[in-house]
Design an enzyme around this catalytic site. Sequence first.
Site, PDB file in Angstrom:
ATOM      1  N   SER A 142      -7.882   0.970  -4.143  1.00  0.00           N
ATOM      2  CA  SER A 142      -8.987   1.901  -4.351  1.00  0.00           C
ATOM      3  C   SER A 142      -9.912   1.503  -5.503  1.00  0.00           C
ATOM      4  O   SER A 142     -10.946   2.135  -5.703  1.00  0.00           O
ATOM      5  CB  SER A 142      -8.465   3.319  -4.597  1.00  0.00           C
ATOM      6  OG  SER A 142      -8.005   3.456  -5.915  1.00  0.00           O
ATOM      7  N   LYS A 180      -7.893   4.979 -12.662  1.00  0.00           N
ATOM      8  CA  LYS A 180      -9.157   5.450 -12.097  1.00  0.00           C
ATOM      9  C   LYS A 180     -10.252   5.462 -13.174  1.00  0.00           C
ATOM     10  O   LYS A 180      -9.977   5.345 -14.369  1.00  0.00           O
ATOM     11  CB  LYS A 180      -9.006   6.867 -11.536  1.00  0.00           C
ATOM     12  CG  LYS A 180      -8.117   6.986 -10.310  1.00  0.00           C
ATOM     13  CD  LYS A 180      -8.769   6.397  -9.076  1.00  0.00           C
ATOM     14  CE  LYS A 180      -7.894   6.585  -7.845  1.00  0.00           C
ATOM     15  NZ  LYS A 180      -6.642   5.835  -7.920  1.00  0.00           N
TER      16      LYS A 180
END
Length: 221
Positions: A142, A180
């Site tokens: 991701s 993230k």
Amino acid sequence: MLTVKQRELLQYIHERVSETGVSPSFDEMREALELKSKSGVHRLISALEERAFIRRLPNRARALEVLRMPDQPGGASAATEAKAPELKPVRIPANDTIEIPLHGRIAAGTPIEALQGTEQFAVPAALLGPGEHYALEVSGDSMVDEGILDGDFALIRKVDQAREGEIVVALIDGEEATLKTFRREGKMVRLDPANGAYSPQRYEENRVRIQGRLAGLIRRY
């Protein structure tokens, strides 16, 4: 001569690297220069590379190094830009390594179990800046648009606070950790992936604890 936007970007990268030791993300550069898309950032970076003001460091996420600044505020002269960049010598031997803790695998897709493991990971000393660091093996895809791939080893500087747009290790509910980009959304914390196939993760602020920010990346072939 550098254009106004090229000078602005060079100054912004120089200030961020000097302050944090990590070059800004493409999103941060786009926002700082009020550009409409990342493609504009790519063009500016390519132009600065061609003029030998910056260079990209291989095998590291968000890795830009400022080689020199314009001699005058109005920009470098053509004669100055034609010169080869004057690089400061690196005083750390290329084979000098430092062992830092390796805390297992961390998901770049969805959260996984909290950081564990006590193995040691040898890292070239030249890759680490000031502060305490640890390493994590990346699991998932991701964060691919930031150049962070499955199987990479993320070098994390231990911090407990994050600034907008930094790539961080966030511990959720004291049990699960994820890698993230950190954002604030009102009273919520938003953890953004760098892959259109994934959705941002939103949490109440008291559920999220910052455990470090990305300082570098090592990739094995």
